[in-house]
Design a protein around this motif. Structure first.
Motif, mmCIF file in Angstrom:
data_model
loop_
_atom_site.group_PDB
_atom_site.id
_atom_site.type_symbol
_atom_site.label_atom_id
_atom_site.label_comp_id
_atom_site.label_asym_id
_atom_site.label_seq_id
_atom_site.Cartn_x
_atom_site.Cartn_y
_atom_site.Cartn_z
ATOM 1 N N TYR A 48 0.834 -1.205 0.000
ATOM 2 C CA TYR A 48 0.000 0.000 0.000
ATOM 3 C C TYR A 48 0.870 1.258 0.000
ATOM 4 C CZ TYR A 48 -3.755 3.229 1.067
ATOM 5 O OH TYR A 48 -4.645 4.266 1.006
ATOM 6 N N THR A 49 1.896 1.293 0.844
ATOM 7 C CA THR A 49 2.740 2.488 0.901
ATOM 8 C C THR A 49 3.646 2.613 -0.322
ATOM 9 O OG1 THR A 49 4.382 1.331 2.265
ATOM 10 C CG2 THR A 49 2.710 2.657 3.415
ATOM 11 N N ARG A 53 2.821 6.689 -1.247
ATOM 12 C CA ARG A 53 3.991 7.006 -0.418
ATOM 13 C C ARG A 53 3.657 7.943 0.743
ATOM 14 N NH1 ARG A 53 7.948 4.249 -2.649
ATOM 15 N NH2 ARG A 53 8.101 4.082 -4.875
ATOM 16 N N ASN A 54 2.647 8.776 0.575
ATOM 17 C CA ASN A 54 2.282 9.697 1.653
ATOM 18 C C ASN A 54 1.488 9.003 2.761
ATOM 19 O OD1 ASN A 54 -0.016 9.348 0.107
ATOM 20 N ND2 ASN A 54 -0.691 11.454 0.286
#
Length: 80
Positions: A48-49, A53-54
């Motif tokens: 997911y990240t 990325r945020n």
């Protein structure tokens, strides 16, 4: 899509909109599990990240989330 399946699976396992409808025991178990996953760096998932990325949690975000969950879990436990 992989992300769609992750979101669907996540909501099937825990939907915060329905947390209050769970039994007190189930609420406590879910919150305990989330705390453990955050502490062990399993949540949010790497897949997911990688895409979002945020969405990575800072140490401060983790501490805030865990404090909320621990307080919520304590209040659920007191209701038993």
């Amino acid at each position: 899509m992989l992300l769609d399946s992750h979101n669907k699976e996540g909501k099937e396992n825990l939907n915060f909109s329905e947390l209050g409808n769970y039994s007190q025991r189930k609420q406590g178990n879910k919150l305990d599990r989330i705390i453990k996953q955050i502490k062990s760096e399993q949540m949010p998932s790497h897949s997911y990240t990688f895409i979002h990325r945020n969405a990575k949690l800072t140490k401060e975000n983790k501490a805030l989330l865990m404090r909320w969950m621990e307080r919520t879990n304590d209040s659920v436990s007191k209701e038993n």
